[in-house]
Design a protein around this motif. Structure first.
Motif, PDB file in Angstrom:
ATOM      1  N   LEU A   1      -2.700  20.216  48.991  1.00 43.57           N
ATOM      2  CA  LEU A   1      -3.878  20.586  50.004  1.00 43.57           C
ATOM      3  C   LEU A   1      -5.154  21.030  49.240  1.00 43.57           C
ATOM      4  O   LEU A   1      -4.912  21.783  48.344  1.00 43.57           O
ATOM      5  CB  LEU A   1      -3.480  21.677  51.118  1.00 43.57           C
ATOM      6  CG  LEU A   1      -2.783  21.343  52.263  1.00 43.57           C
ATOM      7  CD1 LEU A   1      -2.443  22.661  52.948  1.00 43.57           C
ATOM      8  CD2 LEU A   1      -3.348  20.191  53.257  1.00 43.57           C
ATOM      9  N   ARG A   2      -6.246  20.417  49.877  1.00 43.43           N
ATOM     10  CA  ARG A   2      -7.555  20.817  49.109  1.00 43.43           C
ATOM     11  C   ARG A   2      -8.509  20.713  50.487  1.00 43.43           C
ATOM     12  O   ARG A   2      -8.772  19.811  50.655  1.00 43.43           O
ATOM     13  CB  ARG A   2      -7.752  19.929  47.931  1.00 43.43           C
ATOM     14  CG  ARG A   2      -8.812  20.606  46.885  1.00 43.43           C
ATOM     15  CD  ARG A   2      -8.921  20.229  45.947  1.00 43.43           C
ATOM     16  NE  ARG A   2      -9.604  18.691  45.717  1.00 43.43           N
ATOM     17  CZ  ARG A   2     -11.028  18.769  46.094  1.00 43.43           C
ATOM     18  NH1 ARG A   2     -11.767  19.867  45.739  1.00 43.43           N
ATOM     19  NH2 ARG A   2     -11.558  17.541  46.233  1.00 43.43           N
ATOM     20  N   ASN A   3      -9.252  21.826  50.624  1.00 48.04           N
ATOM     21  CA  ASN A   3     -10.072  22.094  51.393  1.00 48.04           C
ATOM     22  C   ASN A   3      -9.714  21.368  52.829  1.00 48.04           C
ATOM     23  O   ASN A   3     -10.550  20.789  53.417  1.00 48.04           O
ATOM     24  CB  ASN A   3     -11.428  21.427  51.034  1.00 48.04           C
ATOM     25  CG  ASN A   3     -11.969  21.764  49.603  1.00 48.04           C
ATOM     26  OD1 ASN A   3     -12.041  23.186  49.799  1.00 48.04           O
ATOM     27  ND2 ASN A   3     -12.704  21.202  48.612  1.00 48.04           N
ATOM     28  N   GLY A   4      -8.599  21.832  53.271  1.00 51.66           N
ATOM     29  CA  GLY A   4      -8.310  21.517  54.444  1.00 51.66           C
ATOM     30  C   GLY A   4      -7.656  20.065  54.580  1.00 51.66           C
ATOM     31  O   GLY A   4      -7.484  19.532  55.616  1.00 51.66           O
ATOM     32  N   ARG A   5      -7.281  19.422  53.375  1.00 50.09           N
ATOM     33  CA  ARG A   5      -6.952  18.185  53.505  1.00 50.09           C
ATOM     34  C   ARG A   5      -5.847  17.783  52.406  1.00 50.09           C
ATOM     35  O   ARG A   5      -5.703  18.386  51.300  1.00 50.09           O
ATOM     36  CB  ARG A   5      -8.091  16.930  53.041  1.00 50.09           C
ATOM     37  CG  ARG A   5      -9.166  17.020  53.813  1.00 50.09           C
ATOM     38  CD  ARG A   5     -10.164  15.941  53.652  1.00 50.09           C
ATOM     39  NE  ARG A   5     -11.132  15.712  54.533  1.00 50.09           N
ATOM     40  CZ  ARG A   5     -11.946  14.873  54.523  1.00 50.09           C
ATOM     41  NH1 ARG A   5     -11.847  13.945  53.331  1.00 50.09           N
ATOM     42  NH2 ARG A   5     -12.877  14.623  55.361  1.00 50.09           N
ATOM     43  N   LEU A   6      -4.833  16.983  53.048  1.00 48.96           N
ATOM     44  CA  LEU A   6      -3.659  16.631  52.109  1.00 48.96           C
ATOM     45  C   LEU A   6      -4.157  15.638  51.368  1.00 48.96           C
ATOM     46  O   LEU A   6      -4.466  14.564  51.386  1.00 48.96           O
ATOM     47  CB  LEU A   6      -2.401  15.979  53.165  1.00 48.96           C
ATOM     48  CG  LEU A   6      -1.324  16.505  52.426  1.00 48.96           C
ATOM     49  CD1 LEU A   6      -0.192  16.753  53.431  1.00 48.96           C
ATOM     50  CD2 LEU A   6      -0.748  15.417  51.702  1.00 48.96           C
ATOM     51  N   VAL A   7      -4.489  15.858  49.912  1.00 52.26           N
ATOM     52  CA  VAL A   7      -5.179  15.037  49.297  1.00 52.26           C
ATOM     53  C   VAL A   7      -4.132  14.209  48.114  1.00 52.26           C
ATOM     54  O   VAL A   7      -4.307  13.165  47.858  1.00 52.26           O
ATOM     55  CB  VAL A   7      -6.302  15.644  48.140  1.00 52.26           C
ATOM     56  CG1 VAL A   7      -7.395  15.988  49.083  1.00 52.26           C
ATOM     57  CG2 VAL A   7      -5.533  16.933  47.318  1.00 52.26           C
ATOM     58  N   LYS A   8      -2.903  14.711  48.025  1.00 51.90           N
ATOM     59  CA  LYS A   8      -1.953  13.951  47.419  1.00 51.90           C
ATOM     60  C   LYS A   8      -0.479  14.102  47.673  1.00 51.90           C
ATOM     61  O   LYS A   8      -0.139  15.299  47.974  1.00 51.90           O
ATOM     62  CB  LYS A   8      -2.246  14.159  45.971  1.00 51.90           C
ATOM     63  CG  LYS A   8      -1.359  13.171  44.912  1.00 51.90           C
ATOM     64  CD  LYS A   8      -2.213  11.795  45.023  1.00 51.90           C
ATOM     65  CE  LYS A   8      -1.130  10.921  43.996  1.00 51.90           C
ATOM     66  NZ  LYS A   8      -1.651   9.424  44.184  1.00 51.90           N
TER      67      LYS A   8
END
Lengths: 329, 263
Positions: B223-230
Motif C-alpha cells: 500500500l502506498r498513499n492509500g493505493r494498493l500499488v503492487k
C-alpha cells in the motif's frame, strides 16, 4: 525448572494480593470486636449486634449497587438523592390514595429511571460519569423538594412501615433484604454473563466492544441496578422513620463509595468484591456503634471514621502495589 | 495489478474500490484486495499508507466512504464489529484488546461465554476448552485462571489468537503482531501465524518487519498513499523490490509526482 518456581510464586502472590483487602478488613473487625467488648459490656449483646446489622442494612443495599457501578469503571454520586426522591414518590403516591405495594413499585421504577438516565447519558454521549451523576444528584434532590414543597410527608399505612420496623423472627425486613441482595449480587457479579461483562467493562471497555458485545446495553443496566438499589434504600429509610424527607440520604453516596473501596473493589474498575463491600459496611456500622457506646462526641466520630477509611485504603493500595512490583521483576 | 496465481480458489473476502477520507486527508483511495483461505497475505507500506484504516474497515470498526465488500457471495457496503465476527472475520489488534484484570479463559471466551441453566457462565467448560485450544496452538501459560496482566507479550498474543479462533474466525487479521516483542517470542508468534495459514485460515497480517513478512507470507500487497500499488507472490520477489514499492522509488515518474504532491 526455574520457570515453574517463578510461576508458583506468582500464583501465591496473586492469591494474597487478591484476598488481602478482605483479610485486612476481617482483622480490623476482630480487633474492634475484642476492644469494644472489653471496654463495654453492652457491645457483644444480641440487641446491640442486631442494632448494628439493622443500621448497616441500608448502607449494604446502596453499596451493592455501587459495587457494580465501580467495578464497571464508573461512579454513581446520585444514589443518596435518588433514595430520597424514590421515598418521596412512594409517600406522595400513598398520600394520593395508592396502596402500599403499588407505591413501592412506583418508587422503584423512579429509581430505575434515574439510573437509566445516568447510564444513557454516560454511555451514549460518552460524558464522565462523575459529572453526569452529579447532575442527576442535584436534579433528583430538586425534584424531591418540589414534590414535597420542602415539607416532610409522614404517617403511612402499616403495610408500608413494615418494611422498616417489621419483624420476621429475630430479624427485620431491611436486614433480610440486605442479606438477600448480597447473595443475589455475589451470584450475578461472579457467575452470570452480565457480571462478566460488568467487570470487562471496567477492565477494558474497548475489548468488550470489539468482541461484538453491546456495551451501551450493559452500561445502562449497571446504572439502572444502582438506581433501583438506591430506591430500595429510600424505601427502608422512609419506612423506618415513617417519614419521607426530601433531604433524606444526605451524603449516602459517600458512605457507599467508601464502603465499596474499603472492601477491595478497584476504583479503576475491573475488580469487584461483593463480600468485601458487605464486610466493609458491617465494619463501618460496628465502628459507628462502638464510638457511640464509648460515648465519643459525634464530631470526633466523623474524624475517626475518616482516618480509618484513609488508613485502610492506603495500606491496601501500598500492599497491592508492592505485589505488582514483585511480580513484574 | 497482477492477478494472483491462486487459480481455482475463491477469495474469502473481496474488497473493491474502497475509499475512505478523514476530513481532507485521503486514507484510502480506491483499494482492491482479495484475501484467500489457506494463505498468509501480508499488507506492507509506510506509516500513513492506509494499512490500519483498511483492516479497520474489514473488521467493521470503520465504514468506507465508497466501495464494496464481498463475502460468502454477498455484497456489503460496510460491516460492523458484530457482523464481521459473525461472518468469521476476527482481528488481533496491536493492543490485543485483552481485559488485563480478567483471567485467560474469560478473555478467550469474551463475548461468547457458554451458559448452563441459561444463566450461569459455565466456567469449567470455558477453562477446559481454553486449555485445549491453547495446547493446540502450542501456547504455554501457567494456568487458564491467571489474569492476563501477569503474562508475557507472546503469551498474550497467543491468547488473542485463541480468542479469534474461538470466535469461529475463518479469517484472522493481525495488526503488527511482533511489534515490541523479543526475538524468541517473535519467532514463536510467527510460527503460530504460519500454522494458521497452513490450517486453511485466511490470514491477513500487517507488519513493518520485512524479514518477518518474507519468512511467513504467501503474498505481499504493498500500500502506498492509500493505493494498493503492487501484489506479489512472496516467492517471486525480494525485499529490495518490495522496499522500492513501499517508498515509491520503483514507480513511474508520473505516479511518483502525484504521490509526492499529495503527501
Amino acid at each position: 525448572m526455574q520457570k515453574y518456581v517463578q510461576t508458583d510464586l506468582t500464583k501465591i502472590k496473586l492469591l494474597t494480593s487478591h484476598i488481602f483487602p478482605q483479610l485486612l478488613l476481617i482483622l480490623v473487625m476482630l480487633i474492634m470486636v475484642i476492644l469494644l467488648s472489653v471496654t463495654s459490656p453492652f457491645f457483644l449483646t444480641w440487641d446491640n449486634l442486631r442494632n448494628i446489622f439493622d443500621h448497616s442494612s441500608l448502607y449494604i443495599i446502596l453499596a451493592l449497587g455501587m459495587t457494580f457501578v465501580i467495578s464497571s469503571g464508573g461512579i454513581d454520586l446520585s444514589v443518596g438523592a435518588v433514595a430520597a426522591l424514590s421515598g418521596v414518590c412512594m409517600a406522595a403516591a400513598m398520600q394520593g390514595g395508592l396502596e402500599a405495594g403499588l407505591s413501592i413499585l412506583g418508587g422503584l421504577i423512579v429509581g430505575g429511571l434515574m439510573g437509566a438516565a445516568n447510564g444513557s447519558i454516560i454511555s451514549f454521549l460518552k460524558i464522565n460519569p462523575f459529572i453526569v451523576t452529579l447532575g442527576v444528584m442535584s436534579l433528583s434532590r430538586g425534584l424531591a423538594l418540589i414534590i414535597t414543597g420542602g415539607i416532610p410527608i409522614y404517617g403511612f399505612p402499616r403495610d408500608f412501615t413494615w418494611w422498616g420496623n417489621g419483624h420476621i423472627g429475630p430479624f427485620n425486613p431491611p436486614m433480610l433484604l440486605a442479606a438477600f441482595l448480597t447473595v443475589l449480587a455475589a451470584v450475578v457479579l461472579n457467575m452470570s454473563r452480565f457480571g462478566y461483562y460488568t467487570l470487562a467493562l471496567g477492565g477494558n471497555e474497548e475489548a468488550l466492544r470489539r468482541s461484538g458485545v453491546s456495551i451501551h446495553l450493559y452500561k445502562i443496566i449497571v446504572y439502572i441496578l444502582s438506581g433501583v438499589a438506591a430506591a430500595l434504600g429510600g424505601l427502608v429509610v422512609t419506612a423506618r422513620l415513617n417519614t419521607a424527607e426530601p433531604l433524606a440520604g444526605w451524603m449516602l453516596e459517600m458512605d457507599s463509595i467508601a464502603a465499596v473501596v474499603l472492601g477491595g473493589t478497584s476504583m479503576k474498575g475491573g475488580k469487584g468484591s461483593v463480600a468485601g463491600t458487605v464486610t466493609a459496611c458491617l465494619l463501618l456500622g460496628m465502628l459507628r456503634n462502638g464510638l457511640v457506646i464509648l460515648s465519643i462526641p459525634s464530631y470526633y466520630q466523623q474524624l475517626v471514621i475518616g482516618i480509618i477509611i484513609l488508613a485502610a485504603v492506603i495500606i491496601a493500595e501500598v500492599r497491592s502495589g508492592k505485589n505488582l512490583a514483585f511480580i513484574n521483576k | 495489478m497482477s492477478k494472483c496465481c491462486t487459480l481455482g480458489k475463491n477469495p474469502f473476502i473481496r474488497l473493491r474500490n474502497i475509499k475512505k477520507s478523514f476530513g481532507h486527508v485521503v486514507a484510502l483511495d480506491g483499494v482492491d484486495l482479495d484475501v484467500y483461505p489457506g494463505e498468509v497475505t501480508a499488507l506492507v507500506g509506510d506509516n500513513g499508507a492506509g494499512k490500519s484504516t483498511l483492516i479497520k474497515i474489514i473488521s467493521g470498526v470503520l465504514y468506507p466512504d465508497e466501495g464494496e465488500i464481498s463475502l460468502n457471495g454477498k455484497t456489503y457496503r460496510h460491516l460492523t464489529p458484530p457482523v464481521a465476527i459473525e461472518l468469521g472475520i476476527s482481528t488481533v489488534y496491536q493492543d490485543l484488546a485483552l481485559v488485563d484484570c480478567r483471567d485467560v479463559a474469560s478473555n478467550i471466551f469474551l463475548g461468547r461465554e457458554p451458559l448452563k441453566a441459561r444463566f450461569f457462565v459455565d466456567k469449567k467448560r470455558m477453562n477446559r476448552e481454553s486449555e485445549e485450544l491453547l495446547r493446540k496452538l502450542k501456547v504455554s501459560i501457567p494456568s487458564v485462571t491467571t489474569p492476563v496482566e501477569f503474562l508475557s507479550g507472546g503469551q498474550r498474543q497467543g491468547i488473542a489468537v485463541a480468542r479469534s479462533i474461538n470466535q469461529q474466525g475463518k479469517m484472522i487479521i493481525f495488526d503488527e503482531p511482533t511489534a515490541a516483542m523479543g526475538v524468541g517470542e517473535s519467532a514463536r508468534v510467527l510460527k503460530l501465524i504460519r500454522s494458521l495459514g497452513d490450517e486453511g485460515f485466511a490470514v491477513l497480517i500487517i507488519s513493518h518487519n520485512l524479514h518477518h513478512v518474507f519468512s511467513i507470507s504467501d503474498r505481499i500487497c504493498v500500500l502506498r498513499n492509500g493505493r494498493l500499488v503492487k501484489d506479489f507472490r512472496t516467492e517471486n520477489t525480494n525485499p529490495d523490490q518490495v522496499v522500492g514499492f513501499i517508498t515509491g522509488s520503483n514507480q513511474r515518474t508520473e505516479e511518483f509526482r502525484k504521490g509526492s504532491t499529495k503527501a
